[in-house]
Write an enzyme that holds these catalytic residues in place. Structure first.
Site, PDB file in Angstrom:
ATOM      1  N   ASP A  40      23.937 -17.305   0.292  1.00 29.04           N
ATOM      2  CA  ASP A  40      23.304 -17.811  -0.918  1.00 29.04           C
ATOM      3  C   ASP A  40      24.394 -18.095  -1.940  1.00 29.04           C
ATOM      4  O   ASP A  40      24.970 -17.165  -2.523  1.00 29.04           O
ATOM      5  CB  ASP A  40      22.313 -16.785  -1.473  1.00 29.04           C
ATOM      6  N   LYS A  71      13.363 -21.704  -1.528  1.00 28.80           N
ATOM      7  CA  LYS A  71      13.297 -20.270  -1.801  1.00 28.80           C
ATOM      8  C   LYS A  71      13.121 -20.021  -3.297  1.00 28.80           C
ATOM      9  O   LYS A  71      14.060 -20.182  -4.077  1.00 28.80           O
ATOM     10  CB  LYS A  71      14.569 -19.573  -1.308  1.00 28.80           C
ATOM     11  N   LYS A  97      17.278 -23.071  -3.783  1.00 24.39           N
ATOM     12  CA  LYS A  97      16.724 -21.818  -4.290  1.00 24.39           C
ATOM     13  C   LYS A  97      16.698 -21.865  -5.805  1.00 24.39           C
ATOM     14  O   LYS A  97      17.629 -22.388  -6.435  1.00 24.39           O
ATOM     15  CB  LYS A  97      17.586 -20.662  -3.782  1.00 24.39           C
TER      16      LYS A  97
END
Length: 307
Positions: free
Chosen positions: A144, A243, A207
């Site tokens: 991430d 996400k 995300k």
């Protein structure tokens, strides 16, 4: 794909229309009884069970991994006919990758690591790239990354593209989730354009947040990002995951996000390879709701500790 500036500049966001669309969702989507249980079980399978605290220890991470292996009590899963249900991944800082990998061995649950100077993303660029390599070498199968917000705020889309593309190359075989920190991007149009640029640069997921911003995942931001995903898939044929992270702590909130994903992108995006919740406390509330479905009674929240 190469950066398509004409496409990026053409992207707009009608804020009032987006907010109206999201405001109607809770009133239109009421999921009850066995259907709610099924949707909540799907939500469990899409959770990135996360601990990103300064006082994380190996013991805490191992307990979290045990919860990831058995997210809901065996009795409840047996009553639902869902034995073997696990979460989507466990997300930790770099220093906690090794104990997480060891604790999850044989489970098939991947370890995700936050990287690139998380959460601000302001460390020297060569160190951010090196951090990705170190995390992949330590066993993280998902990375991430965080973008430099200044590139978005200054409209420097080429710089953002180059940054994300180099980070993607550093990830190698690991999946890369690009954290946009949407609460710090100023406008929904910036969110839409940043989403598109990150996908052009090779992000496997986009995300919303690090979870450390004052504003994290929201339904309007989600609508903007998943419509960017829909347009990108329509033009390129490439499916990119989504996400939402930060602030999603109740089962009823998870249902709204799942409903929006189904309406905008379809059933294919209701699977862990294309949708994740970045969460920690969410799982406890979902487990309480599933126990209520099976037994007819709510249990105390302390009975569903994360670790």
């Amino acid at each position: 794909m190469p950066l398509d500036m004409a496409w990026v500049r053409s992207v707009q966001a009608n804020t009032s229309a987006i907010e109206r669309r999201c405001a109607t969702l809770p009133g239109r989507r009421s999921i009850k009884k066995e259907h709610q249980a099924a949707w909540l079980a799907r939500a469990v399978s899409c959770i990135d069970l996360t601990t990103l605290a300064g006082d994380d220890t190996e013991g805490r991470v191992r307990r979290l991994c045990a919860k990831a292996r058995q997210p809901v009590s065996p009795g409840i899963l047996s009553a639902l006919g869902l034995e073997g249900l696990t979460v989507g991944a466990v997300c930790v800082y770099h220093d906690m990758i090794a104990p997480a990998v060891e604790a999850l061995e044989g489970s098939g649950i991947p370890v995700a690591a936050v990287s690139t100077g998380f959460p601000a993303g302001l460390s020297p660029f060569h160190l951010r790239i090196a951090e990705i390599g170190e995390s992949v070498a330590a066993g993280a199968r998902e990375i991430d990354i965080v973008i430099s917000r200044r590139h978005v705020l200054q409209g420097d889309w080429q710089a953002l593209y180059d940054e994300v593309a180099e980070m993607r190359a550093a990830c190698g075989e690991a999946h890369m989730k690009a954290i946009l920190a949407t609460g710090e991007l100023g406008t929904l149009r910036n969110v839409a354009r940043a989403s598109l640029v990150a996908m052009m640069a090779g992000a496997d997921f986009i995300k919303t947040s690090t979870g450390k911003e004052s504003v994290n995942a929201t339904l309007p931001v989600t609508l903007v990002m998943i419509r960017a995903i829909r347009e990108y898939e329509a033009r390129t044929g490439i499916k990119v995951g989504y996400k939402p992270a930060g602030g999603i702590s109740k089962a009823k909130d998870a249902l709204m996000y799942l409903a929006l994903m189904k309406e905008e992108l379809g059933d294919r995006w209701l699977s862990p390879d294309l949708f994740r919740f970045g969460a920690s406390s969410l799982l406890g509330d979902i487990e309480r709701q599933l126990e209520h479905h099976v037994t007819g009674a709510y249990s105390a929240s302390w009975r569903h500790a994360m670790g």
